[in-house]
Design an enzyme around this catalytic site. Structure first.
Site, PDB file in Angstrom:
ATOM      1  N   LEU A   1     -32.947 -33.252 -13.875  1.00 54.83           N
ATOM      2  CA  LEU A   1     -33.114 -32.055 -14.687  1.00 54.83           C
ATOM      3  C   LEU A   1     -34.610 -31.855 -14.854  1.00 54.83           C
ATOM      4  O   LEU A   1     -35.352 -32.826 -15.044  1.00 54.83           O
ATOM      5  CB  LEU A   1     -32.456 -32.213 -16.066  1.00 54.83           C
ATOM      6  CG  LEU A   1     -30.931 -32.154 -16.136  1.00 54.83           C
ATOM      7  CD1 LEU A   1     -30.466 -32.392 -17.567  1.00 54.83           C
ATOM      8  CD2 LEU A   1     -30.401 -30.817 -15.641  1.00 54.83           C
ATOM      9  N   ASP A   2     -35.064 -30.617 -14.797  1.00 57.58           N
ATOM     10  CA  ASP A   2     -36.488 -30.341 -14.933  1.00 57.58           C
ATOM     11  C   ASP A   2     -37.033 -30.845 -16.265  1.00 57.58           C
ATOM     12  O   ASP A   2     -36.300 -31.002 -17.244  1.00 57.58           O
ATOM     13  CB  ASP A   2     -36.760 -28.833 -14.826  1.00 57.58           C
ATOM     14  CG  ASP A   2     -36.336 -28.274 -13.484  1.00 57.58           C
ATOM     15  OD1 ASP A   2     -36.424 -29.023 -12.498  1.00 57.58           O
ATOM     16  OD2 ASP A   2     -35.925 -27.112 -13.430  1.00 57.58           O
ATOM     17  N   TYR A   3     -38.337 -31.035 -16.318  1.00 57.94           N
ATOM     18  CA  TYR A   3     -39.049 -31.493 -17.511  1.00 57.94           C
ATOM     19  C   TYR A   3     -38.677 -30.652 -18.735  1.00 57.94           C
ATOM     20  O   TYR A   3     -38.431 -31.187 -19.821  1.00 57.94           O
ATOM     21  CB  TYR A   3     -40.552 -31.408 -17.234  1.00 57.94           C
ATOM     22  CG  TYR A   3     -41.450 -31.864 -18.369  1.00 57.94           C
ATOM     23  CD1 TYR A   3     -41.621 -33.222 -18.641  1.00 57.94           C
ATOM     24  CD2 TYR A   3     -42.148 -30.937 -19.132  1.00 57.94           C
ATOM     25  CE1 TYR A   3     -42.455 -33.636 -19.668  1.00 57.94           C
ATOM     26  CE2 TYR A   3     -42.988 -31.341 -20.155  1.00 57.94           C
ATOM     27  CZ  TYR A   3     -43.133 -32.699 -20.419  1.00 57.94           C
ATOM     28  OH  TYR A   3     -43.959 -33.098 -21.446  1.00 57.94           O
TER      29      TYR A   3
ATOM     30  N   THR B   1     -36.013 -28.747 -19.116  1.00 57.45           N
ATOM     31  CA  THR B   1     -34.573 -28.501 -19.226  1.00 57.45           C
ATOM     32  C   THR B   1     -33.914 -29.677 -19.936  1.00 57.45           C
ATOM     33  O   THR B   1     -34.190 -30.833 -19.631  1.00 57.45           O
ATOM     34  CB  THR B   1     -33.939 -28.320 -17.833  1.00 57.45           C
ATOM     35  OG1 THR B   1     -34.550 -27.199 -17.192  1.00 57.45           O
ATOM     36  CG2 THR B   1     -32.449 -28.066 -17.936  1.00 57.45           C
TER      37      THR B   1
END
Length: 245
Positions: A101-103, A105
């Site tokens: 998961l993105d930073y 998100t």
């Protein structure tokens, strides 16, 4: 007896596919001898080394983490930022995230030391639904959301069809809440999809992965998956793979 690449993957060294590459590159030894051909089976008494280091046969562990925003989906970070494995300080196993998961998100992320399990769930053939809730800038038109449903062209190719549900809109603040379900795992995919229709994602959360949810958890909380859940995830991925083969 188990195939060598499966033993390496289960030890958390690498995915099954990457383990096969390590064998082909001559970086694996069994009982002191270099093995370069796939298909060899080993027992628990065999000594297996990867890059001259004997692997430890760990018991597999499986966790569901509610990843907060501002955390890296990795086991380490050269900038000293918090990573997902920091939430498991008591574990001795070499765990890693399943996908990422993105930073910025938040939401549901699986954590394990089972490389084969991780590879099964993240393989492109295995279409596992991932449900996100996005707060976006502006209020998308229905015709724009339909573009996401049909698949939209990004710089790395057209996305697969998505399920999209408009949840709410705030005309005063000019923001909207939209639920989107995808099964691909491209980098920053949901954010890029909304940007492609002219709506910047202000906040993003993954709320469901297959049948798993965040029920009962707060950001930063984790729980162990039950054996039945692990079995269900394997079956879910393998059934999906058969349908798409």
């Amino acid at each position: 007896m188990e195939r060598l690449q499966k033993v390496i993957a289960r030890a958390g060294i690498a995915s099954r596919r990457k383990s096969e590459e390590l064998i082909k590159e001559g970086r694996v030894k069994v009982n002191g001898k270099v093995v370069t051909e796939l298909g060899l089976k080993v027992t628990s008494s065999d000594r297996v080394e990867v890059n001259e280091i004997q692997i430890e046969k760990e018991e597999p562990v499986y966790f569901l983490l509610y990843k907060p925003r501002g955390v890296i989906s990795s086991v380490s970070d050269d900038k000293g930022r918090k990573v997902v494995t920091d939430f498991f300080p008591m574990l001795k196993e070499r765990i890693f995230p399943v996908g990422r998961l993105d930073y910025d998100t938040s939401g549901l992320l699986l954590i394990t030391n089972d490389g084969e399990f991780s590879n099964l769930l993240t393989h492109p053939k295995n279409e596992i639904d991932k449900v996100y809730v996005a707060k976006v800038k502006g209020i998308p038109l229905r015709e724009d959301l339909r573009k996401l449903e049909k698949g939209i062209k990004l710089e790395d190719g057209k996305t697969a069809p998505a399920k999209v549900k408009f949840l709410s809109g705030d005309k005063k603040k000019q923001t909207a809440i939209v639920e989107i379900t995808i099964h691909e795992g491209r980098n920053r995919q949901v954010r890029r999809m909304f940007e492609a229709i002219g709506h910047e994602v202000l906040k993003l959360k993954r709320e469901r992965y297959a049948f798993l949810t965040l029920n009962g958890l707060k950001a930063g909380d984790a729980r162990e998956l039950t054996p039945h859940e692990v079995k269900q995830l394997r079956a879910f991925a393998m059934d999906s793979s058969k349908k798409n083969s």
